[in-house]
Design a protein around this motif. Structure first.
Motif, mmCIF file in Angstrom:
data_model
loop_
_atom_site.group_PDB
_atom_site.id
_atom_site.type_symbol
_atom_site.label_atom_id
_atom_site.label_comp_id
_atom_site.label_asym_id
_atom_site.label_seq_id
_atom_site.Cartn_x
_atom_site.Cartn_y
_atom_site.Cartn_z
ATOM 1 N N VAL A 74 -55.065 -46.877 42.195
ATOM 2 C CA VAL A 74 -53.945 -47.697 41.761
ATOM 3 C C VAL A 74 -54.181 -48.106 40.316
ATOM 4 O O VAL A 74 -55.317 -48.251 39.880
ATOM 5 N N SER A 75 -53.097 -48.296 39.589
ATOM 6 C CA SER A 75 -53.263 -48.627 38.177
ATOM 7 C C SER A 75 -53.787 -50.053 38.024
ATOM 8 O O SER A 75 -54.630 -50.329 37.188
ATOM 9 N N LYS A 76 -53.269 -50.937 38.849
ATOM 10 C CA LYS A 76 -53.763 -52.319 38.794
ATOM 11 C C LYS A 76 -54.248 -52.704 40.179
ATOM 12 O O LYS A 76 -53.654 -52.326 41.182
ATOM 13 N N TRP A 77 -55.314 -53.486 40.252
ATOM 14 C CA TRP A 77 -55.829 -53.871 41.565
ATOM 15 C C TRP A 77 -54.842 -54.736 42.330
ATOM 16 O O TRP A 77 -54.834 -54.774 43.541
ATOM 17 N N SER A 78 -54.010 -55.445 41.567
ATOM 18 C CA SER A 78 -53.045 -56.310 42.257
ATOM 19 C C SER A 78 -52.036 -55.489 43.037
ATOM 20 O O SER A 78 -51.389 -55.987 43.944
ATOM 21 N N GLU A 79 -51.924 -54.211 42.708
ATOM 22 C CA GLU A 79 -50.982 -53.379 43.453
ATOM 23 C C GLU A 79 -51.570 -52.861 44.755
ATOM 24 O O GLU A 79 -50.858 -52.315 45.585
ATOM 25 N N PHE A 80 -52.882 -53.014 44.879
ATOM 26 C CA PHE A 80 -53.567 -52.415 46.016
ATOM 27 C C PHE A 80 -52.922 -52.743 47.362
ATOM 28 O O PHE A 80 -52.609 -51.848 48.141
ATOM 29 N N PRO A 81 -52.695 -54.037 47.654
ATOM 30 C CA PRO A 81 -52.127 -54.321 48.982
ATOM 31 C C PRO A 81 -50.669 -53.932 49.141
ATOM 32 O O PRO A 81 -50.139 -53.988 50.243
ATOM 33 N N PHE A 82 -50.042 -53.548 48.054
ATOM 34 C CA PHE A 82 -48.612 -53.264 48.162
ATOM 35 C C PHE A 82 -48.304 -51.780 48.292
ATOM 36 O O PHE A 82 -47.194 -51.346 48.031
ATOM 37 N N GLN A 83 -49.284 -51.008 48.688
ATOM 38 C CA GLN A 83 -49.033 -49.593 48.864
ATOM 39 C C GLN A 83 -49.143 -49.219 50.340
ATOM 40 O O GLN A 83 -49.919 -49.808 51.077
ATOM 41 N N GLY A 84 -48.353 -48.274 50.735
ATOM 42 C CA GLY A 84 -48.471 -47.764 52.097
ATOM 43 C C GLY A 84 -49.637 -46.793 52.170
ATOM 44 O O GLY A 84 -50.136 -46.328 51.152
ATOM 45 N N VAL A 85 -50.073 -46.492 53.390
ATOM 46 C CA VAL A 85 -51.190 -45.563 53.548
ATOM 47 C C VAL A 85 -50.864 -44.566 54.647
ATOM 48 O O VAL A 85 -49.924 -44.743 55.399
ATOM 49 N N MET A 86 -51.673 -43.533 54.721
ATOM 50 C CA MET A 86 -51.600 -42.676 55.906
ATOM 51 C C MET A 86 -52.504 -43.301 56.951
ATOM 52 O O MET A 86 -53.503 -43.923 56.620
ATOM 53 N N ALA A 87 -52.141 -43.145 58.192
ATOM 54 C CA ALA A 87 -52.979 -43.728 59.233
ATOM 55 C C ALA A 87 -53.163 -42.709 60.343
ATOM 56 O O ALA A 87 -52.267 -41.926 60.635
ATOM 57 N N LEU A 88 -54.344 -42.747 60.938
ATOM 58 C CA LEU A 88 -54.697 -41.744 61.937
ATOM 59 C C LEU A 88 -53.719 -41.700 63.117
ATOM 60 O O LEU A 88 -53.225 -40.628 63.472
ATOM 61 N N PRO A 89 -53.417 -42.848 63.735
ATOM 62 C CA PRO A 89 -52.508 -42.745 64.891
ATOM 63 C C PRO A 89 -51.130 -42.220 64.496
ATOM 64 O O PRO A 89 -50.538 -41.428 65.241
ATOM 65 N N TYR A 90 -50.652 -42.625 63.347
ATOM 66 C CA TYR A 90 -49.337 -42.144 62.921
ATOM 67 C C TYR A 90 -49.388 -40.652 62.617
ATOM 68 O O TYR A 90 -48.467 -39.905 62.907
ATOM 69 N N HIS A 91 -50.517 -40.238 62.043
ATOM 70 C CA HIS A 91 -50.681 -38.823 61.755
ATOM 71 C C HIS A 91 -50.669 -38.008 63.051
ATOM 72 O O HIS A 91 -50.054 -36.941 63.119
ATOM 73 N N ILE A 92 -51.313 -38.530 64.063
ATOM 74 C CA ILE A 92 -51.316 -37.821 65.348
ATOM 75 C C ILE A 92 -49.899 -37.722 65.888
ATOM 76 O O ILE A 92 -49.472 -36.674 66.382
ATOM 77 N N TYR A 93 -49.162 -38.812 65.749
ATOM 78 C CA TYR A 93 -47.764 -38.777 66.191
ATOM 79 C C TYR A 93 -47.009 -37.696 65.432
ATOM 80 O O TYR A 93 -46.300 -36.883 66.025
ATOM 81 N N VAL A 94 -47.194 -37.670 64.122
ATOM 82 C CA VAL A 94 -46.453 -36.711 63.310
ATOM 83 C C VAL A 94 -46.829 -35.283 63.680
ATOM 84 O O VAL A 94 -45.957 -34.449 63.920
ATOM 85 N N VAL A 95 -48.130 -35.028 63.763
ATOM 86 C CA VAL A 95 -48.497 -33.634 64.038
ATOM 87 C C VAL A 95 -48.212 -33.220 65.472
ATOM 88 O O VAL A 95 -48.114 -32.036 65.767
ATOM 89 N N SER A 96 -48.072 -34.184 66.365
ATOM 90 C CA SER A 96 -47.780 -33.724 67.727
ATOM 91 C C SER A 96 -46.287 -33.659 68.004
ATOM 92 O O SER A 96 -45.872 -33.055 68.977
ATOM 93 N N SER A 97 -45.456 -34.287 67.151
ATOM 94 C CA SER A 97 -44.028 -34.215 67.443
ATOM 95 C C SER A 97 -43.238 -33.438 66.406
ATOM 96 O O SER A 97 -42.191 -32.900 66.708
ATOM 97 N N LYS A 98 -43.739 -33.345 65.192
ATOM 98 C CA LYS A 98 -42.928 -32.713 64.151
ATOM 99 C C LYS A 98 -43.287 -31.256 63.912
ATOM 100 O O LYS A 98 -42.570 -30.555 63.224
ATOM 101 N N ILE A 99 -44.405 -30.828 64.417
ATOM 102 C CA ILE A 99 -44.736 -29.415 64.240
ATOM 103 C C ILE A 99 -44.964 -28.796 65.608
ATOM 104 O O ILE A 99 -45.319 -29.489 66.555
ATOM 105 N N PRO A 100 -44.735 -27.496 65.734
ATOM 106 C CA PRO A 100 -44.830 -26.875 67.057
ATOM 107 C C PRO A 100 -46.262 -26.831 67.562
ATOM 108 O O PRO A 100 -47.206 -27.119 66.841
#
Ligand code: ATP
Ligand code: MG
Lengths: 275, 340, 522
Positions: B274-300
């Motif tokens: 991040v360019s400034k540390w103050s922006e750190f908490p204001f960014q979204g992230v990838m997360a493991l459970p969400y990734h599992i959801y995505v790869v198990s429902s959005k791809i064959p």
């Protein structure tokens, strides 16, 4: 078997004990004190005066309110949700301790307490004693060291534990634990010490030691002790109050109570005819 | 001879009923075991390799990429996105013959990082608030109307579905406070979600500290806060922390609350860029459970996607189970040690 | 008794307690903790508040939506459309009849070609049948174009979210809309002509039914025949509805609410008309929960009884933590497992010869109510197990001992004393399990099949093997894609509110029962 009917209030209000010595100003004055747990009235109009530098004993059958009264003197009952002072007051040095401007913390520092069941903290022996000083803001190491030694000596425990002050307080025997609690109370230099059956869990030898200790402490402190042991009361107290069903039945010189009680109930109780 | 106790053989119907109960119990355990084994065995293929160092660090340390599958010189070839683009500069390949499968190359590193950040932040918040609430409930409160209200709220909050927490976090943090999809919104949403569990566990531990310690301390002239800090919390803390570990497992495992508050399906930059540390908490992230959801429902489901699907599920399951296991073990030890 | 020298500390007279400024500090600390404790209450209130805040505009928007539906003539077109659709449905029923007949013929030993040849007459009939509806379908398609265009205009003009006229129930109508509605209604003579031809054609067809050889097919054909007669009989009523239809007829405000609660359609982002009826989602959630509980209750309670009353110490020490472990499996992993393994396994099983007797097997969908329910059942087992086991364990020893003392064996003691005594505790456990199941998102999102439709209950238990969508699933799936502030967005919050209220009720019931349990065991 003698059955006791409930005492009318008038009788349970004895006059000021006939002092044998020169009349002295009472340090603790309990006036018309009534106390309840929720709906359950536990103390009925108790009047009594406790003199400084003397040992006052409370006796009476189980459940009659001795512990309750004792805990009222340093407001330990504040911890009980349902507890309530119904009427009357307790004065220490002429000041009502239940008045709103009273700082309980300060009161409790002046009125120490030793509990029926010994309750050393799960810390080292040293830390147990130092605890009271530390919370009072004493940080100087030398002063704490000194207090630890003097109070352990006062409690007649020093010789037994001086080599293992860093051991847990819980590693001591029951009698030693109780003396540790006494030492802990002494370390903050209170004016009054309340003891709730301090010997109830101890063997005769440990009991004798603590009685001896009480005798020594008397010169410096005002001591109030609750006991079920008649011999103990007669051996180590100067004044004795007999409670029954929340009433103070009789309060007098220990010698008088045990040799020539005015009330039948007292006599029956101390001679073991009931209770 | 009188038969008694658990060793009694008992009558026939009794034996039959007992066997039915036993079979039902072990059937449940068997189902769970099957799930563990299936995911472990198939997931290990992505995470472990047959030659030293035996762990496929690439899978753990790379970002997810699109996988390209094509025939080259008669051989079926698969390549990750970056590799493929580089390769294309030197080789000729007809794009029409290339199939791409999203997410199926690379690894899951950003997801692990994101989940770790979410867990750390939300547990910090939940522990602070939860322990404080528990201290109030067990040490300060009298049984008044307010306290009853608080207790009812805690009980009911514990039953609120996690997706409703997600909606709430979305409405309050993401939109009303304008934090957008961010770590901060995720921390608070997840933190509030585990709060009831933490309060309950903490209060239980605090109440297990004997009253005598409090009385002893107060009788020595300690203030209430001194008593709590020196004579109650230290003895309750081990219990509080071990029970809270289960909270960690829950926070790490939930998907629904972070779907619209904190998680992105794809994000190329790592959280610390991040360019400034103050922006750190204001960014979204990838997360493991969400990734599992995505790869198990959005791809064959096929041979190319199984690696990332099972791999991610396995890593995640292993993490959560380790946390749960440590909680169970620690709790047994704490219980043994703290016998008053 | 001496041995230890007793020196007494300096006289306490020296003791002067300094007044410490601690009292306000203490009060502040207390306030701080109290404030934290209040957070739980605040959060609960905020959840309610925000669900309402975001969901509140829904009814206004939906009312507007319904008003446009009427004033723009879409409702009129839909009346005709229903009629056209019914014809196509009958045509489809005819093809089922054909399949049955074909099968019958082949069983009689005809080859496929021969059988198809035999069906020539039938095919002619079926083609004529569906051709009869062509004109009506054409009319619908024309009218749809007109109405859709005008709808687009009104929605753009008034802004989709803002509620239009405030003067209550009479919608204000722009001249362009009025003109379109008029032209739509002007098609009525066409309609009458088309339906007259159609009904005559159908009647003629029914008068000369094709001959069928298999009883099964004949039976099915008779049903179609019956239905067609009913269908034709309804034509006058249908025409009457069209004549009576009035674009100015007010849409009352409560219809926005009843439409949400009772409408059976959840159709969003359509060019024609959006419907936000929660019924299909609610039905989906309930069906999944039923399956989950049917599986979880016996297993959860059985293992609770086993562990608390029958198992040996080492078994208990193994089983209890293991089941707690199951509770820790992340739901998304279970959902993935459902997609990757369970769904396929169920479908494969349904294809096996063992299950030929089941009428609705083999399954066409691997992700369905049952797939999701089975996995959710596994998730609910730990909840039910743990709480039931607690309840069983808390039955006072005295009950048990009294029962043994009277000569009961263990089975009798368990069945007649322990389980009844803890029944309300177990009930409360089951309710909490239900709360967990109904609020669970990831498993249903991944495994329930996500088809927004009420399953076909005429199939009996087969309904539990059809895909559904659920309340939790729809929120998770659509929330990410909707425009903030749109009706759709607000509708999702309303679904959340319903879910929240439902789980709250379940939870409260569970607490009530649990309280009664604590009283009953003293
Ligand atoms: N925390 C409490 N809440 C409610 N009632 C209490 C509480 N503590 C004591 N009581 C009641 O107050 C009465 C007096 O109790 P107390 O402990 O003062 O008796 P006691 O004279 O010390 O008895 P013992 O000799 O057995 O210690 C008893 O009837 C008891 O039931
Ligand atoms: Mg007592």
């Amino acid at each position: 078997m003698v059955t006791l009917e409930k005492m009318p209030d008038v009788i349970s209000t004895p006059s000021i004990p006939p002092a044998t010595e020169a009349p002295q100003k009472a340090q603790i004055e309990i006036k018309d004190f009534e106390f309840a747990y929720g709906e359950n009235r536990v103390l009925h109009s108790v009047n009594l005066q406790i003199l400084p530098r003397a040992v006052t004993a409370f006796i009476g059958p189980s459940g009659c309110g001795k512990t309750t009264l004792l805990r009222c003197i340093n407001r330990m009952n504040d911890l009980v949700d349902s507890a309530r002072v119904e009427r009357g007051e307790i004065l220490i040095d002429g000041i009502n301790i239940n008045a709103p401007e009273i700082d309980v913390v300060d009161l409790r520092r002046r009125v120490g307490m030793v509990f029926q069941k010994s309750n050393p903290f799960p810390k080292s022996i040293y830390d147990n004693i130092a605890y009271g000083l530390r919370v009072a803001g004493v940080t100087k190491r030398s002063r704490i060291n000194e207090a630890v030694e003097t109070s352990l000596r006062s409690a007649a425990l020093w010789d037994e534990v001086k080599d293992r002050l860093d051991r847990s307080g819980l590693s001591l025997s029951g009698g030693q634990q109780q003396r540790l609690c006494i030492a802990r109370a002494l370390a903050v230099e209170p004016e009054i010490i309340l003891m709730d059956e301090p010997c109830s869990a101890l063997d005769p030898i440990a009991t004798a030691r603590i009685e001896e200790l009480i005798h020594e402490l008397k010169t410096q402190y005002t001591i109030v002790i609750v006991t079920h042991n008649m011999q103990q009361a007669s051996r180590c107290s100067d004044f004795t109050g007999f409670f029954y069903l929340g009433n103070l039945v009789e309060f007098a010189n220990t010698a008088k109570i045990f040799s020539n009680p005015t009330r039948r109930q007292t006599e029956d109780y101390i001679t073991g005819r009931f209770g | 001879m009188i038969a008694h106790g658990k060793n009694a053989t008992g009558s026939m119907p009794q034996r039959i009923v007992f066997w039915c109960l036993r079979i039902a119990t072990y059937f449940v355990l068997a189902c769970a075991t099957y799930i563990f084994l299936d995911i472990t065995i198939k997931g290990s293929r992505a995470v472990f390799i047959t030659h030293p160092p035996f762990v496929n660090f690439a899978f753990l340390s790379q970002a997810p990429e699109t996988l390209y599958v094509f025939d080259y010189e008669g051989k079926k070839t698969t390549m990750g996105d970056r590799e493929f683009r580089e390769w294309k500069t030197t080789h000729q390949i007809d794009d029409a013959n290339v199939t791409s499968v999203a997410y199926s190359a690379g690894g899951i590193w950003p997801c692990i990082v994101g989940t770790a950040l979410l867990v750390i932040g939300s547990m910090t918040f939940a522990l602070l608030v939860g322990i404080s609430s528990a201290i109030y409930l067990s040490e300060y409160s009298r049984n008044g109307r307010l306290v009853r209200l608080v207790r009812i709220a805690i009980l009911n909050l514990a039953g609120v579905p996690s997706i409703v927490f997600g909606l709430f976090g979305f409405g309050l943090f993401v939109i009303f406070f304008g934090w957008n999809v961010s770590l901060l919104a995720g921390w608070f949403t997840l933190g509030l979600m585990v709060l009831p569990a933490i309060i309950t566990a903490s209060e239980e531990s605090l109440r297990a500290v004997p009253q005598g310690l409090r009385e002893g301390s107060l009788a020595l002239g300690a203030t209430q806060w001194q008593t709590i800090r020196k004579n109650v919390l230290p003895y309750a803390l081990p219990g509080i922390l071990t029970s809270s570990i289960l909270g960690i497992a829950r926070v790490a495992g939930e998907t629904a609350p972070i779907m619209f508050t904190a998680a992105y399906a794809v994000r190329d930059t790592m959280p610390w860029n991040v360019s400034k540390w103050s922006e750190f908490p204001f960014q979204g992230v990838m997360a493991l459970p969400y990734h599992i959801y995505v790869v198990s429902s959005k791809i064959p489901q096929n041979e190319y996607t199984a690696r990332v699907q099972y791999g991610a599920a396995f890593v995640f399951l292993a993490l959560v189970m380790l946390i749960a296991l440590s909680s169970v073990l620690l709790r047994q030890r704490v219980r043994m040690r703290l016998q008053w | 008794m001496n041995g230890s020298t007793v020196t007494v500390t300096s006289p306490p007279a020296a003791h002067k307690v300094a007044a410490r400024g601690g009292r306000t500090g203490e009060a502040l600390i207390r306030l701080f903790f109290g404030g934290n404790a209040i957070i739980a209450v605040v959060v609960l209130v905020l959840i309610t508040l925000f669900l309402f805040r975001e969901g509140f505009g829904f009814f206004g928007g939906n009312l507007q939506n319904l008003r446009v539906y009427r004033s723009g003539g879409l409702e009129y077109v839909d009346i005709i459309r229903d009629q056209a659709d019914a014809n196509s449905a009958l045509s489809r029923a005819l093809s089922d009849v054909r399949v049955k007949e074909l099968r019958g013929l082949m069983q009689k030993g005809r080859s496929l070609d021969e059988a198809n040849g035999d069906l020539g007459a039938f095919d002619q009939f079926a083609t004529a049948f569906s051709d009869a509806g062509t004109d009506l379908a054409g009319l619908v398609s024309d009218l749809t174009d007109q109405a859709a265009a005008v709808k687009e205009q009104t929605m753009l003009g008034s802004g989709a979210a803002s509620v239009g006229p405030e003067d209550g129930e009479t919608p204000s109508v722009t001249p362009a809309v009025a003109a379109t509605v008029e032209s739509i209604r002007a098609s009525y003579p066409d309609y009458e002509r088309i339906t007259a031809t159609m009904s005559e054609a159908l009647r003629n067809l029914l008068a000369n039914p094709p001959a069928l050889t298999t009883p099964l097919a004949q039976e099915a054909f008779n049903r179609v025949n019956e239905k067609t007669r009913e269908y034709l009989a309804a034509f006058p009523a249908q025409a009457e509805r069209l004549r009576a239809w009035d674009p100015a007829k007010p849409v009352r405000w409560h219809q926005a609410i009843t439409a949400f609660l009772f409408d059976q359609r959840w159709i969003t982002a359509s060019f024609w008309q959006d419907w936000y009826g929660i019924v299909p989602l609610l039905v989906g959630s309930i069906m999944v929960s039923i399956v989950a509980l049917i599986l979880a209750v016996p297993f959860g309670v059985a293992s609770a009884i086993y562990v608390s009353e029958i198992a040996t110490r080492p078994e208990q020490r193994l089983i209890k933590p293991y089941i707690e472990f199951i509770a820790a499996i992340p739901s998304v992993v279970l959902g993935f497992f459902g997609i990757a393994v369970v769904g396929q396994a169920i479908r494969t099983a349904s294809e096996s010869t063992w299950f030929h007797w089941v009428s609705f097997f083999p399954l066409s969908e691997r992700l369905n109510v049952f797939t999701a329910g089975a996995l959710l059942g596994l998730m609910a087992v730990p909840t039910i197990f743990t709480l039931s086991e607690d309840a069983l364990r808390n039955v006072p020893r005295g009950f048990k001992e009294a029962s043994y003392a009277l000569g009961a064996n263990r089975l009798q003691t368990i069945g007649r004393v322990i389980v009844p005594a803890s029944l309300s505790g177990i009930m409360s456990a089951i309710l909490l399990g239900l709360g967990r199941v109904i609020g669970e998102t990831m498993v249903v999102l991944l495994c329930a099949g996500n088809r927004i439709a009420i399953p076909d209950f005429t199939q009996g238990l087969g309904a539990f093997f059809q895909p559904v969508h659920t309340m939790t699933g729809i929120i998770a799936q659509e929330m990410g894609e909707v425009v903030r502030g749109s009706i759709h967005y607000r509708a999702l919050f309303m679904v959340g509110l319903v879910l929240f209220a439902l789980t709250l009720l379940i939870n409260l019931a569970a607490q009530r029962i649990a309280a009664r349990y604590r009283m009953s065991i003293g």
